[in-house]
Write an enzyme that holds these catalytic residues in place. Structure first.
Site, PDB file in Angstrom:
ATOM      1  N   PHE A 127       0.878  -1.157   0.000  1.00 27.15           N
ATOM      2  CA  PHE A 127       0.000   0.000   0.000  1.00 27.15           C
ATOM      3  C   PHE A 127       0.923   1.216   0.000  1.00 27.15           C
ATOM      4  CE2 PHE A 127      -2.640   3.318   1.869  1.00 27.15           C
ATOM      5  CZ  PHE A 127      -3.766   3.190   1.073  1.00 27.15           C
ATOM      6  N   TYR A 221     -10.078   0.300  10.984  1.00 25.65           N
ATOM      7  CA  TYR A 221     -11.371   0.596  10.352  1.00 25.65           C
ATOM      8  C   TYR A 221     -11.778  -0.403   9.286  1.00 25.65           C
ATOM      9  CZ  TYR A 221      -8.014   3.256   7.454  1.00 25.65           C
ATOM     10  OH  TYR A 221      -6.946   3.658   6.719  1.00 25.65           O
TER      11      TYR A 221
END
Lengths: 412, 412
Positions: A127, A221
């Site tokens: 990422f 999250y």
């Protein structure tokens, strides 16, 4: 065909020991396969937040730092996350974003590494924020950044390796990397292994302590359902805590923060990973969200996750028109996270396909230029959802690829 | 005596054009003089947060990044704060803690400074996190940290000065530093001025643009009432934005974040100051909290603030027993923030005095070893509150210092 899959889905849902957990979440009639981006809302969180807002902030105000346990929330919530990633208590602190924690972890790891090592390895397929932050960390600590494909890590580590920053599950492909094996490889070369758990924590066993990981970070999250942009966490293995030297030594990591001493003296333990004043509203929403894990084992979640992704791949294989999408997520369980990524052979259909899916109640997302992503959160996704998602995907792919073909023909 | 002050307080409250704003906050029968630590709850925030939780997260989920404006919240809320600190739009971004923003600001400022300058000045009396973080920034950028009392800054800046990190209002004494003058002094020496506005923003005019401040940071949970640990902000003057080189270049500061490009390319404007995924729950609570400023000018707030602190000092002078406490907050308006700090001549009474005050409904706080702190938030503190606080303080000081004296005599 669809009757067969639908019947199998029904049977699998009946046998699913985690099926009742879905009731703990706010969901609608659609199929939500984007929990690998933003986890669904646990139903009880709004009521808890009303209490935090009206009672703890509104009435107790400043007294809540003590009386409502605000001050100790970062470590307390860290200890709630710990069993989900295979860590004993006292090693995880919650706060800041994943990016900020990557900075803390990589800089601190480079300071823990043996003298004279000048290379920081970073997963080249990571990422991107990890790569950007690792580059800044390398620049500021005088290291050379070495981007390397995860498969090439064994050949890339050596006597110059200070730190390797690796992703447990690739955000794009859903590939699960070999955390035990790569950690051992980095250790054998004398370096430290820092793992990013954003796409694995809450979806599969991590085993931080068991596999001797040095430092780790992760967001809360996705599979931990902590809410949009909820605070991330930092794991520092107990053996490294006494020498952990943070590049962000904020006042709440001080041994005696209310002495307001002009000289910095770090606290012991995971507290040392703190920086500024804890972000209480987001932190307590996360804490409440973690209640859904009571009595749930990560092993059960992993077993269901693999069954869900197996079933999805099988249904897609049956429902999707030939040659339009190709799975890029590995078939082997040992190499698969809790997501299935499908590459569109014609990249141009990627966006119209995802738009059409969402319009028909199947919510995934995409990664440009050509990847459709579907995340499977075992706490609230069932097998009927999987069958429906694959069936709708098949319909959409037939229509969109058909239309695309018409468009090309129309221009001839 | 108390009738006179009470009557004056009533007249002042009647004439107070900001008096009605108090109704916008959740308050009780006590006197809350700790808004310089944690601002009171604006009444409408819980209802707004229910909407964020149940509708934006619970129902729209991932779609809210676009449809509910989550993605652009850091700049949008920055632009709401901008007029309160005298900044034009497009220069403030909200996110992360104050400590993290101090790191960004000091490192970036050191990179903006002319080549060859090797000193970072830091206010030696600063809130400690600024000093700790500045020390880390200096260490990581190869600068020498020079702690200096604010009054000595003019003599300390020179051709080696890269950056000076200064506090606008001292957290302990409530002293207001000369932002225009010190900024000019730092500029005259060729350095950059970074200001910490934690204890001034929302209480008095700052004038960032007018005074040519280079970078600034501040928290939002004091006079801006954003909630416990709510996100801080970073100001980068427009003239510095193109060269602003962040030490924390997270993915949300990328020019095209969803390209997920392995190479970092910074966004233009204030977006470049972002790091990780925005912390939405805390950020939107802050955004809602800022509604109380609609139609309120900082000049009106400042005028009331000075009237409140003047009146408090006068009442304390009248009510407190002689020689027990000494104001350390300057009398001169130009040197006073929105807080009054009283030093206890006998440090040992500091804690018992504050405990007794809180027990009688007057909430302030203390800074060890000997400072009683009282913060005055003009949006919700009135003159009757001030008279009552001073009167109760006088009673407590008489009792506690009397008891202390008895104790000493008892041991003779």
């Amino acid at each position: 065909m669809s009757e067969t899959f639908a019947a199998r889905a029904a049977a699998l849902d009946t046998a699913d020991e985690l099926a009742d957990l879905r009731k703990l979440f706010t969901l609608d009639d659609g199929v939500y396969l984007d929990g690998n981006s933003l986890g669904a809302l646990p139903r009880h969180v709004p009521a808890r937040m009303q209490e935090v807002l009206t009672r703890e902030w509104g009435e107790l105000r400043i007294r809540s730092w003590d009386e409502s346990g605000w001050w100790t929330a970062p470590e307390r919530i860290g200890d709630r996350i710990a069993p989900l990633v295979g860590a004993a208590a006292g090693q995880i602190v919650v706060g800041d974003s994943t990016s900020v924690n990557v900075f803390k972890a990589v800089v601190a790891a480079s300071r823990l590494a043996p003298e004279g090592r000048d290379e920081i390895l970073v997963d080249a397929t990571t990422f991107p924020t990890d790569g950007y932050i690792a580059e800044s960390a390398a620049r500021m600590t005088g290291h050379r950044l070495v981007p390397v494909a995860p498969g090439d890590v064994p050949g890339a580590v050596g006597p110059r390796t200070a730190v390797a920053l690796l992703n447990h599950v690739d955000f794009r492909t859903g590939r699960l990397h070999d955390l035990p094996g790569l950690t051992a490889t980095v250790h054998a070369a004398g370096g430290l292994a820092v793992w990013d758990l954003c796409h694995s924590a809450g979806a599969l066993p991590v085993g931080l302590d068991a596999h001797g990981v040095d430092l780790a970070v992760g967001c809360t999250y996705k599979y931990l359902n902590g809410g949009p942009g909820s605070p991330a966490y930092l794991y520092v293995a107990e053996r490294h805590q006494a020498a952990f030297d943070s590049p962000l030594p904020g006042w709440t990591s001080h041994a005696d923060p209310f002495a307001m001493d002009p000289g910095y003296a770090p606290a012991d333990g995971s507290v040392r990973g703190r920086v500024g004043t804890p972000d209480i509203l987001s932190m307590l929403a996360l804490e409440a969200a973690l209640d859904v894990w009571d009595g749930v084992t990560v092993d059960a979640v992993r077993a269901k996750s693999l069954a869900l992704t197996d079933f999805f791949l099988e249904c897609v294989g049956a429902y999707a028109p030939e040659g339009v999408v190709v799975p890029v997520t590995p078939q082997a369980h040992a190499e698969r996270g809790s997501q299935v990524s499908l590459r569109c052979v014609d990249a141009g259909i990627t966006e119209p396909v995802m738009r059409a899916l969402i319009a028909r109640g199947v919510v995934g997302d995409l990664r440009r230029p050509d990847v459709l992503r579907f995340g499977f959160t075992p706490l609230y996704v069932g097998f009927a959802d999987v069958e429906r998602a694959a069936r709708v995907l098949g319909e959409v792919l037939s229509e969109v690829s058909g239309r695309a073909l018409d468009g090309v023909l129309g221009e001839v």
